[in-house]
Scaffold this motif. Structure first.
Motif, short mmCIF file in Angstrom:
data_model
loop_
_atom_site.label_atom_id
_atom_site.label_comp_id
_atom_site.label_asym_id
_atom_site.label_seq_id
_atom_site.Cartn_x
_atom_site.Cartn_y
_atom_site.Cartn_z
N GLU A 2 1.20 -1.50 -0.45
CA GLU A 2 -0.05 -0.29 0.22
C GLU A 2 1.09 1.38 -0.15
N VAL A 5 -0.04 8.67 -1.17
CA VAL A 5 -0.51 8.73 -2.97
C VAL A 5 -0.62 10.59 -2.61
N VAL A 21 -3.54 3.36 -2.01
CA VAL A 21 -3.31 3.11 -3.31
C VAL A 21 -2.15 1.36 -3.21
N LEU A 23 -0.71 -1.95 -4.03
CA LEU A 23 -0.44 -2.08 -5.77
C LEU A 23 -0.34 -3.35 -5.10
N ALA A 29 5.68 4.04 -10.50
CA ALA A 29 5.05 5.26 -10.31
C ALA A 29 3.99 4.97 -11.18
N ILE A 32 0.42 3.84 -10.64
CA ILE A 32 0.08 4.56 -9.93
C ILE A 32 -1.27 5.47 -10.63
N GLN A 35 -3.74 3.46 -11.58
CA GLN A 35 -5.29 3.09 -10.67
C GLN A 35 -5.56 4.37 -10.52
#
Lengths: 74, 225
Positions: A2, A5, A21, A23, A29, A32, A35
């Motif tokens: 996690e 951001v 976020v 992942l 990056a 991110i 998403q």
């Protein structure tokens, strides 16, 4: 993994100032912004842990990613 | 008592004299530039070059200090000179009614102590950064979009803009957000404050740093680059 951001200016709209976020491992990056559905052209500044970062930078657990849109008026 | 009495003692008499002998080039006489020129003139910078190829239109009235209803259709650079004659006739203001381009940038910027970026184009900012660097002239960067703004001081040799604009072309989010009356005034104030510190050689600068302003959320953040 996690990641925190931090979003700035117009990127906060409908997303808020700070989002978490989730992942898979070995992601960059870019994952991110994908998403969060942020267009790559809206990423003027990308910082990872407060330092200039790249979309292709691989993230590690605990990284904080900050994203700023372009501001160019005068 | 003289017109600069209230500049002191935040500035010494010597520093006021230094400002009187400095020349500053302001690129853009719109939202940022109008306020920048006003403040440089009032604090007593001796020579100002005001550069803009544009004329005022009605959509400038919400924010551009130099625009009034009687100035619609008139040149922005010439209007800057007309106003400075009333504000501070000791200032020598040279208007340049042209847009900054690859071709004219060196000639326009050469010979100044400092250049202030009051542009509205990311692409042109890169031209300015390049020539300022070549000429060894510090550049005060400022940009606005709606509630947002950013400021930095770029020293010669620092390709700072490449780090804050991944794309060199196009507009920023101001294209959709517009610009209100207060963001240009705020960012221009910060630019002039940086300019004065560079000119007098005193005070902490924003070189290698970006001040990010979000007035909607009252966030003011300095980020290191």
């Amino acid at each position: 993994m996690e990641f925190k951001v931090r979003l700035f200016a117009t990127l906060r709209k409908d997303r808020g100032r700070e989002v978490m976020v989730e992942l898979q491992e070995e992601q960059t990056a870019r994952a991110i912004i994908n998403q969060l559905q942020i267009d790559e052209k809206d990423v003027a500044i990308l910082m990872i842990n407060g330092r200039d970062g790249l979309l292709d930078t691989k993230l590690v657990e605990g990284d904080i990613v900050s994203i700023f849109p372009p501001v160019g008026g005068g | 008592m003289d017109r600069y009495t209230k500049n002191r003692n935040m500035l010494s008499q010597d520093e006021c004299d230094v400002l009187k002998n400095k020349s500053v080039c302001v690129i853009g006489c719109g939202g940022l530039g109008g306020y920048v020129i006003e403040m440089l003139g009032r604090i007593g910078v001796g020579k100002i070059t005001a550069v803009d190829g544009d004329v005022f239109d009605v959509s400038n009235l919400n924010r551009q200090l130099l625009s009034t209803e009687v100035h619609i259709g008139l040149g922005k650079a010439i209007t800057a000179k007309e106003r400075m004659e009333k504000v501070n006739s000791d200032v020598e203001l040279s208007p340049v009614s042209a847009y900054l381009t690859q071709e004219n940038a060196l000639d326009i910027v050469r010979g100044h102590d400092l250049v202030i970026d009051a542009l509205d184009s990311i692409e042109t900012r890169f031209i300015l950064q390049k020539v300022a660097s070549e000429l060894g002239i510090p550049m005060i960067y400022g940009a606005i979009a709606g509630w947002y703004g950013q400021v930095s001081t770029i020293m010669p040799g620092d390709d700072f803009l490449s780090r804050i604009y991944r794309n060199h072309e196009g507009k920023g989010h101001e294209a959709e957000l517009g610009n209100p009356s207060f963001s240009p005034a705020l960012v221009a104030s910060l630019q002039v404050s940086e300019a004065v510190k560079v000119l007098i050689g005193r005070g902490e600068l924003l070189n290698g740093k970006l001040l990010l302003i979000d007035l909607f959320n009252n966030d003011f953040e300095v980020v290191l680059f």
